[in-house]
Write an enzyme that holds these catalytic residues in place. Structure first.
Site, PDB file in Angstrom:
ATOM      1  N   GLY A   1       0.837  -1.195   0.000  1.00  0.00           N
ATOM      2  CA  GLY A   1       0.000   0.000   0.000  1.00  0.00           C
ATOM      3  C   GLY A   1       0.869   1.240   0.000  1.00  0.00           C
ATOM      4  CB  CYS A   2       0.299   4.578   1.452  1.00  0.00           C
ATOM      5  SG  CYS A   2       1.134   6.157   1.620  1.00  0.00           S
ATOM      6  CG  PHE A   3       5.811   4.875  -1.228  1.00  0.00           C
ATOM      7  CD1 PHE A   3       5.368   6.119  -0.825  1.00  0.00           C
ATOM      8  CD2 PHE A   3       6.204   4.720  -2.545  1.00  0.00           C
ATOM      9  CE1 PHE A   3       5.320   7.186  -1.704  1.00  0.00           C
ATOM     10  CE2 PHE A   3       6.168   5.782  -3.443  1.00  0.00           C
ATOM     11  CZ  PHE A   3       5.714   7.021  -3.015  1.00  0.00           C
ATOM     12  CD1 TRP A   4       4.814   8.834   1.576  1.00  0.00           C
ATOM     13  CD2 TRP A   4       2.840   9.578   2.303  1.00  0.00           C
ATOM     14  NE1 TRP A   4       4.477   9.919   0.821  1.00  0.00           N
ATOM     15  CE2 TRP A   4       3.269  10.398   1.242  1.00  0.00           C
ATOM     16  CE3 TRP A   4       1.622   9.854   2.919  1.00  0.00           C
ATOM     17  CZ2 TRP A   4       2.514  11.479   0.789  1.00  0.00           C
ATOM     18  CZ3 TRP A   4       0.881  10.931   2.465  1.00  0.00           C
ATOM     19  CH2 TRP A   4       1.328  11.730   1.408  1.00  0.00           C
ATOM     20  CB  CYS A   5       1.996   3.411   5.907  1.00  0.00           C
ATOM     21  SG  CYS A   5       0.829   4.784   5.934  1.00  0.00           S
TER      22      CYS A   5
END
Length: 177
Positions: free
Chosen positions: A14-18
């Site tokens: 999913g979101c690479f930030w996380c």
């Protein structure tokens, strides 16, 4: 840690930030880079990947010392950041660019990932099957600089997104305790 002893691991969840912080804070990790992989467009931009036309997924690439933090442990950390029963994205982030994938760099990583996936599926932790893809690592394109180390640069935004996306609650309900 010598350069010769370092290996790469690539995960999409999913979101690479996380996905960066849970790995970045482990011993034996030299760096974690946010980027794109698994598609057909050369050197894609964030906007292109989000359009769904590149075939790429958001991912992280980890440079690590397997003598300090072995690949098996990286895979264990990976599972605990994702919903491995959702192939269509992760949490509020939907679509191919958010699909969960373990990208292996060699046959040993492939075998470890496949065994770990089978064990998780057999564990009964989830009522639905484990659908995370296991695929050969392809060219990894680092994301734009503003995406790198997002959890450090934009702490409040990162923490708010962890909660608002549903990721934090899912992790607490399925992986804690």
């Amino acid at each position: 840690m010598t350069k010769e002893s370092l290996e790469k691991a690539t995960f999409a969840g999913g979101c690479f930030w996380c996905m960066v912080k849970p790995f970045d804070t482990q011993p034996g990790i030299e760096k974690v880079v946010s980027g794109y992989t698994g598609g057909h467009t050369v050197n894609p931009t964030y906007k292109e990947v989000c359009s769904g036309t590149t075939g790429h997924t958001e991912a992280i690439q980890i440079t690590f010392d397997p003598a300090v933090f072995p690949y098996e442990k990286l895979v264990e950390v990976y599972w605990q950041q994702t919903d491995p029963t959702d192939a269509a994205g992760q949490f509020v982030d939907r679509g191919d660019s958010y699909r969960p994938v373990i990208f292996y760099h060699n046959e040993e990583q492939k075998e470890i990932a496949e065994k770990s996936k089978a064990a998780l599926d057999a564990s009964g932790r989830f009522k639905k099957p484990i659908v995370t893809e296991i695929a050969k690592a392809e060219t990894f394109y680092p994301a734009e600089e503003y995406h790198q180390d997002f959890y450090k640069k934009e702490k409040a935004h990162y923490e708010g997104y962890q909660v608002a996306s549903g990721r934090a609650a899912f992790i607490d309900a399925n992986w804690k305790g």
